[in-house]
Design a protein around this motif. Structure first.
Motif, PDB file in Angstrom:
ATOM      1  N   UNK A  35      -4.132  -3.444 -16.608  1.00  0.00           N
ATOM      2  CA  UNK A  35      -4.041  -3.094 -14.975  1.00  0.00           C
ATOM      3  C   UNK A  35      -2.632  -2.558 -14.556  1.00  0.00           C
ATOM      4  N   UNK A  36      -1.364  -3.374 -15.336  1.00  0.00           N
ATOM      5  CA  UNK A  36      -0.130  -2.699 -15.036  1.00  0.00           C
ATOM      6  C   UNK A  36       0.183  -1.292 -15.363  1.00  0.00           C
ATOM      7  N   UNK A  37      -0.503  -0.740 -16.521  1.00  0.00           N
ATOM      8  CA  UNK A  37      -0.363   0.564 -17.007  1.00  0.00           C
ATOM      9  C   UNK A  37      -1.050   1.532 -15.963  1.00  0.00           C
ATOM     10  N   UNK A  38      -2.277   1.037 -15.448  1.00  0.00           N
ATOM     11  CA  UNK A  38      -2.997   1.959 -14.573  1.00  0.00           C
ATOM     12  C   UNK A  38      -2.170   1.982 -13.269  1.00  0.00           C
ATOM     13  N   UNK A  39      -1.776   0.856 -12.916  1.00  0.00           N
ATOM     14  CA  UNK A  39      -0.923   0.826 -11.464  1.00  0.00           C
ATOM     15  C   UNK A  39       0.291   1.589 -11.653  1.00  0.00           C
ATOM     16  N   UNK A  40       0.972   1.768 -12.643  1.00  0.00           N
ATOM     17  CA  UNK A  40       2.216   2.535 -13.070  1.00  0.00           C
ATOM     18  C   UNK A  40       1.697   3.971 -12.653  1.00  0.00           C
ATOM     19  N   UNK A  41       0.710   4.167 -13.681  1.00  0.00           N
ATOM     20  CA  UNK A  41       0.420   5.862 -13.650  1.00  0.00           C
ATOM     21  C   UNK A  41      -0.016   6.178 -12.158  1.00  0.00           C
ATOM     22  N   UNK A  42      -0.754   5.388 -11.353  1.00  0.00           N
ATOM     23  CA  UNK A  42      -0.986   5.486 -10.015  1.00  0.00           C
ATOM     24  C   UNK A  42       0.055   5.725  -8.985  1.00  0.00           C
ATOM     25  N   UNK A  43       1.058   4.522  -9.153  1.00  0.00           N
ATOM     26  CA  UNK A  43       2.328   4.758  -8.529  1.00  0.00           C
ATOM     27  C   UNK A  43       3.005   5.893  -8.649  1.00  0.00           C
ATOM     28  N   UNK A  44       3.199   6.415  -9.957  1.00  0.00           N
ATOM     29  CA  UNK A  44       3.835   7.696 -10.404  1.00  0.00           C
ATOM     30  C   UNK A  44       3.177   8.810  -9.519  1.00  0.00           C
ATOM     31  N   UNK A  45       1.840   8.638  -9.529  1.00  0.00           N
ATOM     32  CA  UNK A  45       1.332  10.136  -9.114  1.00  0.00           C
ATOM     33  C   UNK A  45       1.595  10.066  -7.569  1.00  0.00           C
ATOM     34  N   UNK A  46       1.640   8.939  -6.829  1.00  0.00           N
ATOM     35  CA  UNK A  46       2.123   9.187  -5.517  1.00  0.00           C
ATOM     36  C   UNK A  46       3.543   9.360  -5.156  1.00  0.00           C
ATOM     37  N   UNK A  47       4.512   9.433  -6.244  1.00  0.00           N
ATOM     38  CA  UNK A  47       5.623   9.843  -5.884  1.00  0.00           C
ATOM     39  C   UNK A  47       5.724  11.448  -6.156  1.00  0.00           C
ATOM     40  N   UNK A  48       4.891  12.198  -6.579  1.00  0.00           N
ATOM     41  CA  UNK A  48       5.064  13.490  -6.975  1.00  0.00           C
ATOM     42  C   UNK A  48       4.244  14.465  -5.727  1.00  0.00           C
ATOM     43  N   UNK A  49       4.704  14.146  -4.618  1.00  0.00           N
ATOM     44  CA  UNK A  49       4.300  15.228  -3.581  1.00  0.00           C
ATOM     45  C   UNK A  49       4.531  16.259  -3.609  1.00  0.00           C
ATOM     46  N   UNK A  50       5.465  16.885  -4.091  1.00  0.00           N
ATOM     47  CA  UNK A  50       5.889  18.237  -4.240  1.00  0.00           C
ATOM     48  C   UNK A  50       5.073  18.912  -5.336  1.00  0.00           C
ATOM     49  N   UNK A  51       4.684  18.042  -6.379  1.00  0.00           N
ATOM     50  CA  UNK A  51       3.950  18.676  -7.662  1.00  0.00           C
ATOM     51  C   UNK A  51       2.578  18.026  -7.743  1.00  0.00           C
ATOM     52  N   UNK A  52       1.539  18.913  -6.960  1.00  0.00           N
ATOM     53  CA  UNK A  52       0.364  18.298  -6.879  1.00  0.00           C
ATOM     54  C   UNK A  52      -0.638  18.170  -8.235  1.00  0.00           C
ATOM     55  N   UNK A  53      -0.090  19.260  -9.056  1.00  0.00           N
ATOM     56  CA  UNK A  53      -0.745  19.363 -10.418  1.00  0.00           C
ATOM     57  C   UNK A  53      -0.459  17.977 -11.416  1.00  0.00           C
ATOM     58  N   UNK A  54       0.554  17.869 -11.300  1.00  0.00           N
ATOM     59  CA  UNK A  54       1.283  16.834 -12.009  1.00  0.00           C
ATOM     60  C   UNK A  54       0.869  15.404 -11.656  1.00  0.00           C
ATOM     61  N   UNK A  55       0.727  15.242 -10.205  1.00  0.00           N
ATOM     62  CA  UNK A  55       0.164  13.966  -9.513  1.00  0.00           C
ATOM     63  C   UNK A  55      -1.233  13.813  -9.997  1.00  0.00           C
ATOM     64  N   UNK A  56      -2.165  14.925  -9.866  1.00  0.00           N
ATOM     65  CA  UNK A  56      -3.336  14.702 -10.403  1.00  0.00           C
ATOM     66  C   UNK A  56      -3.660  14.359 -11.726  1.00  0.00           C
TER      67      UNK A  56
END
Length: 132
Positions: A35-56
């Motif tokens: 669960x913590x790992x999934x939340x970590x990936x999700x949180x990191x994706x939200x930080x990459x507004x300028x990089x939509x491909x990487x966020x996806x």
């Protein structure tokens, strides 16, 4: 459980050799980690507004990690009399990208209602036949 079990990379396959009590304890200990790992990936994706491909990509990782939880819940729900015949198949799903993506997609469909699930299943059927 006599000694503390190691949780981490490629440890789910050990579940097949465990007693029911050890298997349940191992899964219970591992679920918060996943669960913590999934939340970590999700949180990191939200930080990459300028990089939509990487966020996806990170969002996809988050969904796959969350799907591992659903697969382990299937392991826990498996009746003890049938666990010997089903466990290796379920653990195989834990490691397969396609299987995890299917679990994640089913969870999304389920949350959007049964009608959407039926409609999406009809749309996905030709794609599944192509992969198989």
């Amino acid at each position: 459980m006599a000694k503390k079990l190691q949780i981490g990379q490629r440890q789910a396959s050990r579940i097949c050799q465990m007693s029911a009590a050890d298997r349940l304890a191992f899964i219970a200990e591992g679920l918060p980690i996943i669960h913590a790992s999934a939340k970590g990936f999700w949180s990191a994706s939200l930080e990459l507004n300028a990089m939509p491909r990487e966020a996806e990509v990170l969002e996809g990782f988050a969904k796959e990690e969350a799907a591992k939880i659903l697969i382990l819940l299937d392991v826990v729900r498996c009746p003890e009399k049938r666990v010997a015949g089903k466990l290796s198949m379920l653990i195989g799903r834990f490691y397969g990208h396609l299987e995890r993506l299917i679990y994640a997609q089913l969870a999304e469909w389920w949350s959007s209602g049964h009608r959407a699930l039926a409609e999406s299943g009809r749309e996905l059927a030709p794609q599944i036949r192509t992969v198989a």
